[in-house]
Motif scaffolding. Sequence first.
Motif, PDB file in Angstrom:
ATOM      1  N   ASP A  14      77.271  39.888  37.432  1.00  0.00           N
ATOM      2  CA  ASP A  14      77.865  38.903  36.519  1.00  0.00           C
ATOM      3  C   ASP A  14      78.305  39.518  35.191  1.00  0.00           C
ATOM      4  O   ASP A  14      77.917  39.059  34.115  1.00  0.00           O
ATOM      5  CB  ASP A  14      76.871  37.756  36.247  1.00  0.00           C
ATOM      6  CG  ASP A  14      76.338  37.133  37.517  1.00  0.00           C
ATOM      7  OD1 ASP A  14      77.116  36.992  38.469  1.00  0.00           O
ATOM      8  OD2 ASP A  14      75.146  36.795  37.567  1.00  0.00           O
ATOM      9  N   SER A 175      81.070  30.321  36.513  1.00  0.00           N
ATOM     10  CA  SER A 175      81.451  31.445  35.637  1.00  0.00           C
ATOM     11  C   SER A 175      82.781  31.232  34.927  1.00  0.00           C
ATOM     12  O   SER A 175      83.671  32.074  35.012  1.00  0.00           O
ATOM     13  CB  SER A 175      81.469  32.760  36.423  1.00  0.00           C
ATOM     14  OG  SER A 175      82.519  32.816  37.365  1.00  0.00           O
ATOM     15  N   HIS A 236      83.348  36.498  39.853  1.00  0.00           N
ATOM     16  CA  HIS A 236      82.717  36.405  38.535  1.00  0.00           C
ATOM     17  C   HIS A 236      83.310  37.443  37.574  1.00  0.00           C
ATOM     18  O   HIS A 236      82.660  38.432  37.215  1.00  0.00           O
ATOM     19  CB  HIS A 236      81.207  36.601  38.647  1.00  0.00           C
ATOM     20  CG  HIS A 236      80.465  36.027  37.476  1.00  0.00           C
ATOM     21  ND1 HIS A 236      79.640  34.941  37.585  1.00  0.00           N
ATOM     22  CD2 HIS A 236      80.466  36.368  36.172  1.00  0.00           C
ATOM     23  CE1 HIS A 236      79.139  34.654  36.396  1.00  0.00           C
ATOM     24  NE2 HIS A 236      79.638  35.518  35.510  1.00  0.00           N
TER      25      HIS A 236
END
Length: 492
Positions: A14, A175, A236
């Motif tokens: 991430d 996200s 992401h």
Amino acid sequence: MRYRNPVVRGFYPDPSVCRADGRYYMVCSSFQFFPGVPLFESSDLINWTQIGHCLTRKSQVMLEGAGSSAGVYAATIRYCDGVFYMVTTNTSVGKNFYITTTDIRGEWSEPIYVEQGGIDPSLYFEDGHAYFMSNGVDDNGKPAIIQCEIDINTGEKLTLSRAVWNGAGGRYLESPHLYKIGGSYYIMAAEGGTEYGHMIVYGRGDSLWGPFENYPRNPVLTNRDLGGYTIQGVGHGDLVQSPTGEWFMVHLGFRQTDMWMPYHHLGREVCMTPVRFGEDGWFTCGNNGTTEQEYEINSDIPQNIRNVYTFANTSPDVEWCYLRHPDTSKYELSSECFVLRAGEHTLDDVASPTFIGIRQMDFRGTAEVEVTVDCGEAGLTMFMDENHHYDLMLRSSADGCEAILKLNIGDVKHEQFAVPVSSCRVRLSVELDNLSYTFRVIDGDRVIQCGSAQTRYLSSEVAGGFTGVFIGLFAQKNGCTALFADFRTEYR
């Protein structure tokens, strides 16, 4: 110059990136591990150096009882008017918060909470205003990407949380990030779940509140249809621009263990893919919307890949992590040796056993350490979570010491191998391969082959969750004190 993906290897999922004072800074998720939210610095977007963590104090993040893949989720880093902001979710308490610093290498503030739900929060700044975005449910009960304006000094909401975008129709919309580029607002998010169907989608509008028109060729980036390709699960992402005007997307992806083996155990890693804006204002990404392992870019800076990790060339505060909040009195850590004292918990507990680990960075190599124990158990573990780990250890008792290989796969916990050794000081070694780990013990002049175990049983496909394998050192049971020396992990 060509660079190779991933640009940061191992369990660093991430990614989010910002630019400040001519350098780039990146943060990643950390879940149940502490310190939380690893922090990286780069001058070229290709070579990243971890410089610390954002969450370094217990007062900043509650992790007690956080199961594997709970705790601290995706983080966003932003820079505005001389201040760095890191915003994230602690799922253990179900709240979004941000922390700040004016010194990127110094301490970060205590948390400032925002009463907006969902996960994967992000910040956007414009004309002295601050806007807070996440996935979730708005104040009218509508699920979407939601946004509110906040007082950046207090976290107080200045507007209702409003639904601004519903994505491109995929499942698990998450996200979100907002950008203003060339007079237009771009909203970007991930869909499909952080697995083989992961993808990045975006839309464009004239207002930061929307409406946003979806990019006609969404998803803009995905490897979901590339069967037999190493990098999978692409998603992401965060956009960043170089000083020369080039755009890139920093995003996660994972490497499956083999072309035709859909398992991954290293975790989700950091990849980077070139972005190109067209004359119509829409941007494309990668090779026809896919991420490749190598790219040619306009740079003369070579990519330097670090392959050797030792006590001497790492820092306990940077590359190494604990499980949840450690009892620091049980650790003595130096550049020469680590001394670990067992507490009441073992590696099988949802707690903080005496454990310190460093991420497995690549498929092939060796991990070795010399261990000395006085009682109890201590050794080297290939650790995915409390239910999935392989432990090569010494066990000391009144009858002497023995070397043990214990395999923990779900509810099955089996001592695969046990043999007496001549002393309670031996060298433990694990040969790393993409499909298996091979374990051995060096007892003086004797090399004891302890067997092997498949990597697939430590993979996310088997274990579940969102983390990756750590190479860990541990001590447990009977008040054990263990001394670890000459640690070395080398990849090839």
